[in-house]
Design an enzyme around this catalytic site. Structure first.
Site, PDB file in Angstrom:
ATOM      1  N   HIS A 177      -4.127  -0.791  -4.216  1.00  0.00           N
ATOM      2  CA  HIS A 177      -5.576  -1.033  -4.007  1.00  0.00           C
ATOM      3  C   HIS A 177      -6.301  -0.704  -5.309  1.00  0.00           C
ATOM      4  O   HIS A 177      -7.364  -0.087  -5.308  1.00  0.00           O
ATOM      5  CB  HIS A 177      -6.135  -0.152  -2.882  1.00  0.00           C
ATOM      6  CG  HIS A 177      -5.502  -0.337  -1.538  1.00  0.00           C
ATOM      7  ND1 HIS A 177      -5.794  -1.383  -0.706  1.00  0.00           N
ATOM      8  CD2 HIS A 177      -4.558   0.398  -0.879  1.00  0.00           C
ATOM      9  CE1 HIS A 177      -5.087  -1.280   0.413  1.00  0.00           C
ATOM     10  NE2 HIS A 177      -4.325  -0.210   0.314  1.00  0.00           N
ATOM     11  N   SER A 179       0.840  -1.199   0.000  1.00  0.00           N
ATOM     12  CA  SER A 179       0.000   0.000   0.000  1.00  0.00           C
ATOM     13  C   SER A 179       0.883   1.259   0.000  1.00  0.00           C
ATOM     14  O   SER A 179       1.620   1.479  -0.967  1.00  0.00           O
ATOM     15  CB  SER A 179      -0.960  -0.052   1.187  1.00  0.00           C
ATOM     16  OG  SER A 179      -1.919   0.965   1.100  1.00  0.00           O
ATOM     17  N   GLU A 228      -5.065  -5.467  -4.682  1.00  0.00           N
ATOM     18  CA  GLU A 228      -4.825  -5.999  -3.337  1.00  0.00           C
ATOM     19  C   GLU A 228      -4.372  -7.458  -3.410  1.00  0.00           C
ATOM     20  O   GLU A 228      -4.728  -8.183  -4.343  1.00  0.00           O
ATOM     21  CB  GLU A 228      -6.097  -5.861  -2.492  1.00  0.00           C
ATOM     22  CG  GLU A 228      -6.411  -4.394  -2.205  1.00  0.00           C
ATOM     23  CD  GLU A 228      -7.625  -4.187  -1.311  1.00  0.00           C
ATOM     24  OE1 GLU A 228      -8.312  -5.171  -0.978  1.00  0.00           O
ATOM     25  OE2 GLU A 228      -7.882  -3.019  -0.943  1.00  0.00           O
TER      26      GLU A 228
END
Lengths: 321, 321
Positions: free
Chosen positions: B179, B137, B206
């Site tokens: 994401h 992330s 993800e």
């Protein structure tokens, strides 16, 4: 490169798929465009509401909208099965129209009721004689020969995320999807192009229309973008994927086109867009010899642009300016 | 075509941006891959949790996860400001690591705390001497030189939908977003490529990782896809757009790559993918002369495939089979 297949017969009318949720309260850019293309206040519009679950309510809404925009000759029809779609009176209504407008709803219902019936044939005939055929949401999808029938959202292309069935075939070589950004249908259209690389994927945002002329030029109107996915050169293993496995696709060509952009569906290339320089002119090289002798340095404006001598492009100007 | 700029110095280690939410309960494919690349049970891993708002809790979670997968030498560090990011003990910890793992959270915090500090320099040095640098992330974003700092979701590319700032520069020529499918960041990455067409846009889903070797090869691991947006040949008027106006971009090249696919960031082309034929072999043309004399017709299997004579491809087989 496969041969581009998006073509329309000469003399055919404009096809206008709309991405759904076109503005009905404000400027109504899209609905006004339907009317303009259909002959202005002299337009004769048939609204077909078969796709909608709202019944006569949606028909009446469009009748009022078009009337409010100055068109008095508006008729709503709603065949509910293939038998009704053979009704000669409905065919006669379509035969005299300058525009056919298909509402949103369930495009699989719309297709199974009208494709291959006298009503479906009448819409095709109307298109061929030069009438406008517009459709929003489900009404947009059915314009394709290979129509998105259903599928789920999400950006990742996966096996069976979308399905196609036969549409009206007003646009050949083009799979239209709608509510494109709003329902995140990128993955579904990618997956459909993976399985049908001879088809150009055309994703239309809400309150946005693709206006396709007989020459195969697509012009964008409205608030969002038209996204075009070209799989002509794609390398893919989509045919090996199973279940929910994401698809491998390499070398797709992508275009995102806001209002005013014009794209050629036959050559699969951008024609023009607001703000783009004219592609037919070669890049300019300016030298001192190009500077008009009587040119007054526009000192303040050049200073305001913070122009450097290396980036300044000097344009020829007539002596009178 | 602009010159491809995605390069890494020879001898440098693997950079492994992860799209967030990597599996921590099941197969843990991604975390196991970090360990494998870092030397297996002999790995020395430093977890940097500066980006996270969870404080020591997230550090402890990763310490336990890596320990549970058989790595005993795991250390967590959490510089909270640039002064702490100058701490010699933290630098020494990074200097002896075979892997640096950066957690998720706020990449702008992570970047403003460590980029250009001794800790940031130690991560770059670790990369250059061959250590793995992985990040999930926020920790993935910061691997770029031009890093996505923030922005909003949605498929339509719009002006100012995403912003960039300086990252660690472990991957040059590449803007990493994470994401990607789950937060519908297609439009944001498109807009960043419009504004930075020299950068390749790399969107990671993800529980998915892009494993980038020193030679610039990117291999995909995990559940989703890595989406690559190449703007080298783009025609755009992005520089004229204002406010919330969608951007015109024509001629982007797009790749969606699931696990096992290998892409060359330098040439910007697919290298290989599971299920694809070997590109170095020319297409086969089979004639009767190619049929081994002792080949028994495998009648049932051919019948089962419903093969037509026009589509049958006959393979040479050794006489013993």
């Amino acid at each position: 490169m496969t041969e581009a297949r998006a073509t329309m017969p000469p003399g055919a009318g404009v096809v206008m798929p709309i991405g759904g949720a076109e503005d009905k309260l404000g400027r109504m850019t899209i609905l006004r465009e339907v009317i303009r293309l259909a002959g202005g206040s002299a337009a004769r519009i048939v609204v077909i509401s078969t796709a909608s679950s709202l019944g006569d309510e949606i028909t009446h809404a469009y009748l009022q909208l078009f009337a409010g925009l100055g068109v008095s000759d508006v008729v709503g029809i709603r065949p509910e099965n293939r038998d009704q779609a053979g009704d000669a009176a409905l065919v006669a209504t379509i035969d005299r129209a300058t525009a056919v407008f298909m509402t949103g709803g369930n495009q699989t219902k719309l297709a199974t009721v009208i494709v291959g019936t006298p009503v479906g044939d009448a819409i095709r005939a109307a298109h061929l004689r030069g009438a406008v055929v517009a459709g929003t949401s489900a009404g947009a999808s059915i314009c394709s020969e290979h129509m998105v029938s259903f599928g789920s959202g999400g950006s990742t292309p996966k096996f069976r995320v979308g399905q196609v069935s036969q549409g009206l075939g007003l646009l050949s070589g083009v799979v239209v999807d709608q509510h494109f950004t709003q329902r995140n249908r990128f993955g579904r259209l990618l997956a459909l192009v993976a399985a049908n690389p001879g088809q150009l994927g055309v994703g239309i945002d809400e309150d946005t229309a693709a206006i396709v002329s007989a020459s195969g030029r697509l012009e964008v109107k409205g608030r969002g973008v038209v996204t075009i996915i070209d799989g002509a050169d794609v390398i893919t293993t989509a045919y090996t994927a199973t279940g929910t496995q994401p698809l491998m696709m390499s070398g797709l060509t992508l275009h995102t086109l806001p209002r005013g952009a014009i794209f050629d569906l036959t050559t699969r290339r951008l024609v023009s867009a607001p703000g783009l320089p004219d592609e037919t002119e070669p890049p300019k090289v300016a030298t001192l010899a190009d500077v008009p002798e009587d040119m007054r340095p526009r000192t303040r404006r050049i200073a305001a642009e913070g122009a450097h001598t290396t980036t300044a492009e000097l344009r020829r100007r007539p002596a009178s300016s």
